[in-house]
Design a protein around this motif. Structure first.
Motif, mmCIF file in Angstrom:
data_model
loop_
_atom_site.group_PDB
_atom_site.id
_atom_site.type_symbol
_atom_site.label_atom_id
_atom_site.label_comp_id
_atom_site.label_asym_id
_atom_site.label_seq_id
_atom_site.Cartn_x
_atom_site.Cartn_y
_atom_site.Cartn_z
ATOM 1 N N SER A 1 16.820 52.738 75.009
ATOM 2 C CA SER A 1 16.644 53.763 74.398
ATOM 3 C C SER A 1 15.110 53.937 73.845
ATOM 4 O O SER A 1 14.493 52.769 73.887
ATOM 5 C CB SER A 1 17.248 53.586 73.044
ATOM 6 O OG SER A 1 16.892 52.652 72.063
ATOM 7 N N VAL A 2 14.720 55.020 73.550
ATOM 8 C CA VAL A 2 13.549 55.391 73.244
ATOM 9 C C VAL A 2 13.555 56.003 71.639
ATOM 10 O O VAL A 2 14.210 57.099 71.418
ATOM 11 C CB VAL A 2 12.621 56.371 74.249
ATOM 12 C CG1 VAL A 2 11.367 56.855 73.602
ATOM 13 C CG2 VAL A 2 12.740 55.488 75.395
ATOM 14 N N GLU A 3 12.567 55.624 70.817
ATOM 15 C CA GLU A 3 12.445 56.322 69.452
ATOM 16 C C GLU A 3 10.905 56.848 69.270
ATOM 17 O O GLU A 3 10.079 56.297 69.550
ATOM 18 C CB GLU A 3 12.734 55.564 68.347
ATOM 19 C CG GLU A 3 14.444 55.237 68.200
ATOM 20 C CD GLU A 3 14.607 54.211 66.885
ATOM 21 O OE1 GLU A 3 13.846 54.042 66.173
ATOM 22 O OE2 GLU A 3 15.962 53.949 66.925
ATOM 23 N N ILE A 4 10.842 58.090 68.666
ATOM 24 C CA ILE A 4 9.657 58.498 68.252
ATOM 25 C C ILE A 4 9.684 59.121 66.789
ATOM 26 O O ILE A 4 10.687 59.488 66.330
ATOM 27 C CB ILE A 4 9.008 59.593 69.277
ATOM 28 C CG1 ILE A 4 9.939 60.741 69.433
ATOM 29 C CG2 ILE A 4 8.604 59.206 70.783
ATOM 30 C CD1 ILE A 4 9.375 61.913 70.206
ATOM 31 N N TRP A 5 8.666 58.852 65.966
ATOM 32 C CA TRP A 5 8.702 59.264 64.800
ATOM 33 C C TRP A 5 7.043 59.771 64.361
ATOM 34 O O TRP A 5 6.312 59.108 64.709
ATOM 35 C CB TRP A 5 9.285 58.463 63.925
ATOM 36 C CG TRP A 5 8.854 57.101 63.783
ATOM 37 C CD1 TRP A 5 9.637 56.027 63.981
ATOM 38 C CD2 TRP A 5 7.846 56.643 62.978
ATOM 39 N NE1 TRP A 5 8.750 54.631 63.616
ATOM 40 C CE2 TRP A 5 7.653 55.298 63.036
ATOM 41 C CE3 TRP A 5 6.790 57.135 62.261
ATOM 42 C CZ2 TRP A 5 6.760 54.548 62.483
ATOM 43 C CZ3 TRP A 5 5.692 56.428 61.589
ATOM 44 C CH2 TRP A 5 5.755 54.791 61.771
ATOM 45 N N VAL A 6 7.201 60.659 63.154
ATOM 46 C CA VAL A 6 5.911 60.919 62.685
ATOM 47 C C VAL A 6 6.145 60.993 61.134
ATOM 48 O O VAL A 6 7.162 61.234 60.527
ATOM 49 C CB VAL A 6 5.332 62.253 63.125
ATOM 50 C CG1 VAL A 6 6.536 63.281 62.964
ATOM 51 C CG2 VAL A 6 4.032 62.733 62.744
ATOM 52 N N LEU A 7 5.230 60.464 60.322
ATOM 53 C CA LEU A 7 5.283 60.474 59.004
ATOM 54 C C LEU A 7 4.026 61.148 58.507
ATOM 55 O O LEU A 7 2.939 60.839 58.673
ATOM 56 C CB LEU A 7 5.001 59.060 58.500
ATOM 57 C CG LEU A 7 5.067 58.571 57.019
ATOM 58 C CD1 LEU A 7 6.350 58.980 56.314
ATOM 59 C CD2 LEU A 7 4.702 57.257 56.887
#
Length: 142
Positions: free
Chosen positions: A38-44
């Motif tokens: 799996s791959v996860e991307i996030w921004v905060l």
């Protein structure tokens, strides 16, 4: 609502997010994490501090190199959160799509998205029942 975000890899590039057509979130922190299968991307947006509001969007994809157009409700994860010391609102995908492509070397993920998210939890009560979240991303692992 407390939320700790930790990343094994730093990401370069951009992760633009517009909520209800307003100005894009400020990209104070962003990540591109590759896990087994799996791959996860996030921004905060928001760096914390007393009463400081924070906003977070996480997209999780199945597969080591995700590609194609996906129904937002069928991704491994779609989390949109807004919180501070005084409130916490969490939303999940109700409808929409995410278009993505990725490459192995350099490790890069690009895409765009448009979705409607609906309230999942709210403290205190009274958050909008749904929001429109859209944007694009182009992230590379350092």
């Amino acid at each position: 609502m407390s939320s700790e975000l930790k990343s094994k890899k730093n990401a370069t590039g951009y992760f633009n997010v517009r909520v209800d057509g307003k100005e894009p979130l400020k990209q104070d922190s962003k990540s591109f994490d590759v896990k087994e299968g799996s791959v996860e991307i996030w921004v905060l947006e928001g760096v914390g501090g007393p009463m400081a509001p924070r906003t977070h969007l996480l997209l999780g994809f199945q597969g080591d190199y995700p590609s194609g157009r996906h129904d937002a409700t069928k991704l491994l994860k779609v989390e949109y959160k807004e919180w501070s010391d005084m409130h916490g609102f969490e939303y999940k995908a109700k409808s929409g799509w995410v278009e993505v492509s990725s490459t192995p070397s350099p490790r890069r993920i690009t895409g765009k998205f448009e979705m409607v998210v609906g309230i999942h939890s709210s403290s205190p009560p009274g958050a909008p029942s749904e929001k429109t979240v859209s944007g694009d991303f182009d992230l590379t692992n350092e």
